[in-house]
Design a protein around this motif. Structure first.
Motif, mmCIF file in Angstrom:
data_model
loop_
_atom_site.group_PDB
_atom_site.id
_atom_site.type_symbol
_atom_site.label_atom_id
_atom_site.label_comp_id
_atom_site.label_asym_id
_atom_site.label_seq_id
_atom_site.Cartn_x
_atom_site.Cartn_y
_atom_site.Cartn_z
ATOM 1 N N ASN A 300 -12.850 -4.303 -66.292
ATOM 2 C CA ASN A 300 -13.414 -5.552 -65.748
ATOM 3 C C ASN A 300 -12.345 -6.434 -65.087
ATOM 4 O O ASN A 300 -12.364 -7.659 -65.211
ATOM 5 C CB ASN A 300 -14.131 -6.334 -66.857
ATOM 6 N N CYS A 301 -11.426 -5.801 -64.382
ATOM 7 C CA CYS A 301 -10.393 -6.532 -63.647
ATOM 8 C C CYS A 301 -10.754 -6.623 -62.165
ATOM 9 O O CYS A 301 -11.488 -5.783 -61.638
ATOM 10 C CB CYS A 301 -9.036 -5.844 -63.796
ATOM 11 N N VAL A 302 -10.225 -7.621 -61.504
ATOM 12 C CA VAL A 302 -10.392 -7.772 -60.058
ATOM 13 C C VAL A 302 -9.003 -7.914 -59.437
ATOM 14 O O VAL A 302 -8.281 -8.865 -59.734
ATOM 15 C CB VAL A 302 -11.253 -8.998 -59.701
ATOM 16 N N LEU A 303 -8.633 -6.954 -58.596
ATOM 17 C CA LEU A 303 -7.355 -6.988 -57.887
ATOM 18 C C LEU A 303 -7.623 -6.905 -56.398
ATOM 19 O O LEU A 303 -8.234 -5.944 -55.918
ATOM 20 C CB LEU A 303 -6.457 -5.826 -58.315
ATOM 21 N N GLU A 304 -7.191 -7.912 -55.678
ATOM 22 C CA GLU A 304 -7.376 -7.956 -54.227
ATOM 23 C C GLU A 304 -6.112 -8.488 -53.577
ATOM 24 O O GLU A 304 -5.590 -9.525 -53.970
ATOM 25 C CB GLU A 304 -8.577 -8.833 -53.868
#
Length: 342
Positions: A300-304
């Motif tokens: 449930n990580c967000v990397l952008e």
């Protein structure tokens, strides 16, 4: 007629804006395109052009570079005659400025005297492109030039071709002439040396800052750029590693990404480069990012717009969002937890 060339790669370049990626390696050893290092491109170009003797001149944090290149076997440079040579700077010298430092070369002048190759090709280590140097040599001989420098769109690529005897002379007379490096020589309007240009046509990226590194990595996701750089007739050689295929779990999605071997993907990846042995947990989204070897991304990580160096651990529920102009960079071996972002 002796048309053989000697390869000389200056691996001393250091750019402060790349500090986060250069703490444990030299610029030449910076990873790119999933499985390569920056030096692989110029070294492969030399080998593909028939160059069998290559000297590498490093200065900073070069253990990783030496580990990557080893004996030169993967480039067919582990030879009884000629081959791959390392000539580190004996000490940090503040007078060594500019690509192709004559002071650095002077410490290893015997190498140039012993070389049997008539011509010497001198290059930086941080330009990624694909070429054959033989047409450049042919042009050099036809024009009767003392020095031929390679350009791209009329801008110097800091790649120079000359007779080895001239290079030795420039090194030995550096105190008299005041020349400290190749740039000094080619930019001296009062010099009697004939300097000619050779225009390179094709894809070129010079890595000098985090932004240029990020841009080059994103460009390689474009089929046209990839095809110009990775050509069957001029293979880009690198250190070979035996790893299992990447495993994609049910529910994982991958769109327009470079995924190396040995990864374990449960989440979503798009417009990104993922190096060997990376794990991406379920529910996590990775986009417009560069994830280096053996990094682990939790659930449930967000990397952008993120660059993770090697062995980074991102714990569950972490959000890291940068921008194309200012990507988030996490240094090698760091642990990033959700509480750290709050």
């Amino acid at each position: 007629m002796n048309k053989s060339m000697l390869g000389v790669i200056d691996a001393t370049t250091y750019h402060q804006s790349l500090e986060d990626l250069l703490l444990n390696r030299s610029l030449a050893a910076v990873p790119i395109a999933g499985r390569y290092r920056l030096i692989d491109f110029i070294l492969s170009n030399m080998v593909n052009s028939g160059i069998h003797s290559v000297a590498i001149f490093p200065k900073y944090q070069y253990r990783s570079l030496m580990d990557h290149l080893g004996s030169g076997k993967n480039w067919d440079l582990n030879r009884k005659r000629d081959g791959l040579f390392f000539f580190p700077a004996p000490a940090i010298d503040s007078t060594d400025q500019g690509m192709g430092s004559f002071n650095h070369f002077a410490h290893h002048l015997d190498y140039f005297h012993r070389s049997k190759q008539k011509y010497a090709l001198i290059s930086n280590c941080n330009t990624i492109f694909t070429t054959d140097f033989n047409p450049m040599l042919k042009r050099h001989m036809e024009t009767g030039s003392d020095i031929t420098k390679m350009n791209q769109e009329q801008k110097s690529m800091e790649i120079y071709l000359m007779e080895t005897s001239l290079l030795i002379d420039l090194i030995e007379t550096r105190e008299k002439t005041g020349y400290t490096c190749m740039k000094d020589v080619v930019e001296d309007a009062s010099s009697n040396l004939k300097v000619c240009d050779y225009e390179h046509l094709g894809y070129v990226e010079r890595i000098e800052c985090i932004q240029s590194y990020f841009k080059a990595s994103m460009n390689l996701l474009k089929p046209d750029c990839w095809k110009q750089l990775f050509r069957k007739e001029y293979p880009v050689l690198t250190k070979v590693k035996d790893e299992p295929p990447t495993r994609y779990q049910k529910g994982a999605t991958v769109k327009n990404a470079i995924i190396a071997n040995g990864c374990f993907i449960e989440g979503d990846v798009k417009e990104s480069t993922v190096f060997r042995g990376v794990k991406i947990g379920s529910g996590s989204s990775v986009s417009n990012s560069i994830i280096m070897q053996k990094s682990q991304i939790g659930e449930n990580c967000v990397l952008e717009y993120v660059i993770l160096d090697k062995d980074v651990k991102i714990e569950d529920d972490v959000q890291l969002v940068g921008s194309p102009e200012n990507p988030v960079v996490i240094r090698k071996g760091m642990i990033q937890g959700a509480l750290m972002n709050s």
